[in-house]
Design an enzyme around this catalytic site. Structure first.
Site, PDB file in Angstrom:
ATOM      1  N   ASP A 106      -8.688  -8.963   3.614  1.00  0.00           N
ATOM      2  CA  ASP A 106      -8.609  -7.475   4.002  1.00  0.00           C
ATOM      3  C   ASP A 106      -9.654  -7.589   5.396  1.00  0.00           C
ATOM      4  O   ASP A 106     -11.060  -6.320   5.028  1.00  0.00           O
ATOM      5  CB  ASP A 106      -8.309  -5.951   3.554  1.00  0.00           C
ATOM      6  CG  ASP A 106      -8.406  -4.594   4.268  1.00  0.00           C
ATOM      7  OD1 ASP A 106      -7.247  -5.316   5.751  1.00  0.00           O
ATOM      8  OD2 ASP A 106      -7.743  -3.965   4.499  1.00  0.00           O
ATOM      9  N   GLU A 128       0.590  -1.333  -0.437  1.00  0.00           N
ATOM     10  CA  GLU A 128       0.174   0.076  -0.345  1.00  0.00           C
ATOM     11  C   GLU A 128       0.704   0.947   0.238  1.00  0.00           C
ATOM     12  O   GLU A 128       0.153   2.093   0.853  1.00  0.00           O
ATOM     13  CB  GLU A 128      -1.222  -0.066   1.473  1.00  0.00           C
ATOM     14  CG  GLU A 128      -1.889  -1.164   1.056  1.00  0.00           C
ATOM     15  CD  GLU A 128      -2.877  -0.961   1.821  1.00  0.00           C
ATOM     16  OE1 GLU A 128      -2.987  -0.439   3.043  1.00  0.00           O
ATOM     17  OE2 GLU A 128      -4.294  -1.540   1.601  1.00  0.00           O
ATOM     18  N   GLU A 174     -13.380  -1.790  12.155  1.00  0.00           N
ATOM     19  CA  GLU A 174     -12.811  -1.167  10.920  1.00  0.00           C
ATOM     20  C   GLU A 174     -14.319  -0.971   9.450  1.00  0.00           C
ATOM     21  O   GLU A 174     -14.740  -0.481   8.598  1.00  0.00           O
ATOM     22  CB  GLU A 174     -11.908  -0.895  10.117  1.00  0.00           C
ATOM     23  CG  GLU A 174     -11.324  -0.426   8.530  1.00  0.00           C
ATOM     24  CD  GLU A 174     -10.345  -0.817   7.909  1.00  0.00           C
ATOM     25  OE1 GLU A 174      -9.077  -1.513   8.344  1.00  0.00           O
ATOM     26  OE2 GLU A 174     -10.044   0.211   6.483  1.00  0.00           O
TER      27      GLU A 174
HETATM   28  O1  GCW Z   1      -7.585  -2.551   5.981  1.00  0.00           O
HETATM   29  C1  GCW Z   1      -6.407  -2.088   5.762  1.00  0.00           C
HETATM   30  C2  GCW Z   1      -6.989  -0.281   5.789  1.00  0.00           C
HETATM   31  C3  GCW Z   1      -5.939   0.337   6.176  1.00  0.00           C
HETATM   32  C4  GCW Z   1      -4.272  -0.220   7.481  1.00  0.00           C
HETATM   33  C5  GCW Z   1      -4.207  -1.334   6.059  1.00  0.00           C
HETATM   34  C6  GCW Z   1      -2.854  -2.145   6.858  1.00  0.00           C
HETATM   35  C7  GCW Z   1      -2.728   0.422   8.612  1.00  0.00           C
HETATM   36  O2  GCW Z   1      -7.712   0.228   5.371  1.00  0.00           O
HETATM   37  O3  GCW Z   1      -6.068   1.294   7.572  1.00  0.00           O
HETATM   38  O4  GCW Z   1      -3.452   0.619   7.005  1.00  0.00           O
HETATM   39  O5  GCW Z   1      -5.493  -2.217   5.882  1.00  0.00           O
HETATM   40  O6  GCW Z   1      -3.365  -3.030   8.016  1.00  0.00           O
HETATM   41  O7  GCW Z   1      -2.400  -1.488   6.558  1.00  0.00           O
END
Ligand code: GCW
Length: 687
Positions: free
Chosen positions: A341, A268, A369
């Site tokens: 995720d 990311e 989240e």
């Molecule tokens: O779930 C996603 C999130 C990000 C997060 C990323 C991760 C910390 O939207 O905010 O970043 O995963 O786990 O690295």
């Protein structure tokens, strides 16, 4: 006159509430009841043992006048933080083992569970909270206020109030067996490795130490360039290696029991070894070598994916399996429970069943989240239990994720488990009173990865809400219905958000409301819902079978074959692995479309049911917590309706089939939902 009126109102309120004490939730599951007198014998003295003694004096609910002996001994059956307890003894090989034993004894007394002479050892040696806290005090995906560790104003002053809060935090962690905390976000600021932040880290470590909570830091891979001003951060460059060694030495001089590093690399947009043509193993090993002399560890995250991959779910496996066996023994690969995720439901990540020579640790998300932030009531233990108890078949049947990560399926130098914390400065720490149960459950599951969600809900409700004045009817009128609500809450969320294996269909970057339509032109496809649901006139779902991305192949036999066939694939993962026609015949006899409608509707009905349970049980708790939860359940019910209407009305454009007439009709119009989705709009405008 006015005063009189207020007094009367207060009197009436007290009568109605049966004099239940106001409670702001700050005490978590550690509300001290009036203690019985107890004598504590302990030969040795230490800060940790002092806490153990104090806790017994403060919370003893056993026979009045008991003498409790705390003793340290050598016993091969008791591991470093394990203990043996009986009704009046706690034995351990370390001070922290004694403290854990004391908390267990007190917990048993408060919940009315029997204490037999027994030994308990933790499933994992490292039981860690990951805080996604930024140096400016904000928290990524935090829904309970700002950071308890970092702040924007006077960032380096450590006040007595800071220390008091950190101590309460450490106590709560120790009481459930958590022994590590990564203090900052995995999207790490390089600032964290600068002198001022390290000094504050040291101050935090000092408060946490007597409670057995070690501190860790998340580090940015490009720190040698950003902080050290080196021309490169290439992990094989001698100057870079030397820089990390020096930095690690500096940290250990300040914090001799520092735990190690957590790294999000080449993921990311975060820098990583791949920026220099190196592998994850090159990067992780370089840090591991620097930490090794101090017994520090590296937790290297496997959360990697790129926009070019045809199936994001496959990428972590593809990148890490070829590196199996190349990592140092103080490296642990940190793997999210599912391959995408932290979605409301995912299959377990195939990496758990694939790495044979490398330690792998589960990463769970405690902060909600994708599960309604701190608005929705979702008890997450059933989700984690589902993951831990999934059979990977790595070493034949019975190779659960739990056993593939805790060192019991094969020897490992370290074993670990992490949970992304839901803790902030809110008075009740977690935003939602029930979100505290997820912090509690994470710790207890990290200690015992075979424990059942039902047991955890039972313990937590008793510790958090029990009311001696209504003991007679409390179990049947509060404990039992509220437990049912908690245990069903995760499946309800799956039903009204992402049933039948749907995933990642939330709106925009807020990850709160529904948004299956959301796909701005400039957005990378794998961050938009249509990439995941693939709804069209032919059907819905992501084809990960052999005729599609073949992600099924990453699972061991017999799972690969089971997932590959829509007739044997579990219903709850069906659209994860298959793109199926709207009239596909489900096991229930319904068409896929009808089943989808039923699932969404049942999610809404479940939350409506939770409201009934709560309103009826509410008289057994204090008004403040009752009202706060009631208000949030109302919002959750509205959101559940919104999710159902948004998803069904959107997908109906493709299915062209009616919502079964016996089901409640939608209450919102799709156009209005799309128009009103402010979070989506704000985000789109910021692009
Ligand atoms: O779930 C996603 C999130 C990000 C997060 C990323 C991760 C910390 O939207 O905010 O970043 O995963 O786990 O690295």
């Amino acid at each position: 006159m006015k005063t009189l009126k207020i007094c009367c109102l207060f009197f009436i309120a007290v009568l109605v509430c049966g004099a239940i004490k106001a409670d702001d939730g700050h005490q978590l599951w550690l509300r001290n009841k009036k203690a019985q007198p107890v004598t504590v014998l302990c030969v040795k003295k230490s800060a940790t043992l002092d806490i153990a003694k104090k806790e017994l004096l403060l919370g003893w609910q056993g026979k009045a006048g008991t003498t409790v002996t705390l003793s340290l001994l050598k016993d091969k059956n008791i591991s470093a933080s394990g203990y043996r307890i009986s009704e009046n003894t706690v034995q351990a090989t370390t001070d922290i083992g004694i403290l854990y034993g004391v908390y267990e004894l007190l917990r048993r007394q408060q919940t009315g569970e029997a204490v037999t002479n027994e030994i308990s050892n933790p499933s994992y040696s490292e039981r860690i909270l990951n805080h996604w806290d930024n140096p400016d005090g904000s928290i990524e995906r935090g829904y309970a206020g700002n950071s308890i560790f970092w702040r924007k104003d006077n960032p380096f002053t450590v006040t007595d109030a800071d220390k008091a809060l950190w101590q309460e935090y450490a106590r709560a962690n120790a009481s459930v067996g958590i022994n590590g905390a990564v203090l900052n976000n995995v999207n790490a600021s390089p600032l964290i490795l600068t002198a001022d932040y390290l000094a504050r880290t040291k101050a935090i470590a000092e408060v946490l130490r007597p409670y057995g909570v070690k501190v860790f830091l998340a580090v940015k891979f490009s720190s040698p360039a950003l902080v050290g001003k080196l021309p490169t951060s290439d992990p094989l460059d001698p100057a870079v290696i030397a820089w990390w060694k020096e930095k690690v030495k500096e940290i250990y001089t300040l914090i001799p029991d520092f735990g190690g590093f957590l790294v999000k690399a080449s993921s990311e947009g975060q820098p990583g070894p791949q920026d220099f043509g190196r592998t994850h193993a090159d990067g992780a090993n370089m840090l591991a070598d620097a930490l090794k002399p101090y017994k520090g560890i590296v937790m290297w995250r496997a959360f990697v994916y790129s926009p070019n991959d045809k199936d994001r779910a496959k990428q972590a496996y593809n990148e890490f399996v070829p590196l199996d066996g190349q990592f140092r023994d103080n490296v642990i690969i940190q793997v999210k429970n599912g391959p995408i995720d932290f979605q409301p439901r995912e299959p377990f990540s195939p990496l758990f069943g694939a790495m044979k020579k490398t330690a792998v640790m589960p990463e769970f998300q405690i902060t909600q989240e994708y599960l309604g932030h701190s608005i929705h009531l979702v008890f997450l233990a059933p989700m984690w239990e589902e993951c831990l108890q999934s059979d990977t078949y790595q070493f034949g049947a019975g190779s659960t994720v739990a056993r593939c990560t805790d060192g019991s399926a094969r020897p490992q130098q370290y074993s670990a488990i992490a949970g992304v914390a839901n803790i902030g400065l809110d008075t009740n720490w977690c935003g939602h009173d029930f979100a505290q149960s997820n912090w509690y459950a994470f710790g207890r599951m990290a200690w015992n990865n075979k424990i059942k969600s039902e047991q955890l809900a039972d313990e937590w409700i008793k510790l958090t809400f029990s009311d001696d004045d209504h003991a007679a009817e409390w179990n049947s009128n509060f404990l039992s219905p509220v437990k049912t609500m908690m245990l069903n809450s995760r499946e309800a969320a799956v039903n009204y958000m992402t049933p039948l294996g749907l995933h990642h269909i939330m709106s925009a970057n807020g990850h709160y409301g529904p948004g299956p339509w959301w796909a701005p032109a400039r957005m990378r496809a794998d961050w938009t819902p249509p990439y995941y649901h693939k709804a069209d006139s032919a059907g819905i779902g992501f084809n990960r079978s052999k005729t599609g991305s073949n992600a099924v192949e990453q699972y061991n036999a017999p799972l690969a074959a089971q997932f590959n066939d829509p007739n044997t694939c579990p219903d709850n993962l069906l659209l994860w692995f298959h793109h199926l026609p709207w009239n596909f015949k489900m096991k229930s006899g319904r068409t896929l479309w009808d089943e989808l409608c039923y699932k969404y509707d049942s999610g809404v009905q479940q939350v409506r049911g939770f409201q009934k349970i709560w309103d009826k049980a509410g008289m057994y708790i204090d008004t403040a917590r009752f009202k706060a939860v009631q208000r949030k359940l109302r919002l959750e019910a509205m959101n559940a309706q919104l999710w159902k209407d948004a998803c069904l009305l959107y997908f109906q454009q493709f299915s062209k089939m009616p919502i079964p007439y016996e089901l409640e009709r939608p209450m919102y119009n799709l156009d209005d939902i799309i128009k009103n989705d402010m979070r989506r709009k704000d985000y789109e405008q910021s692009l």
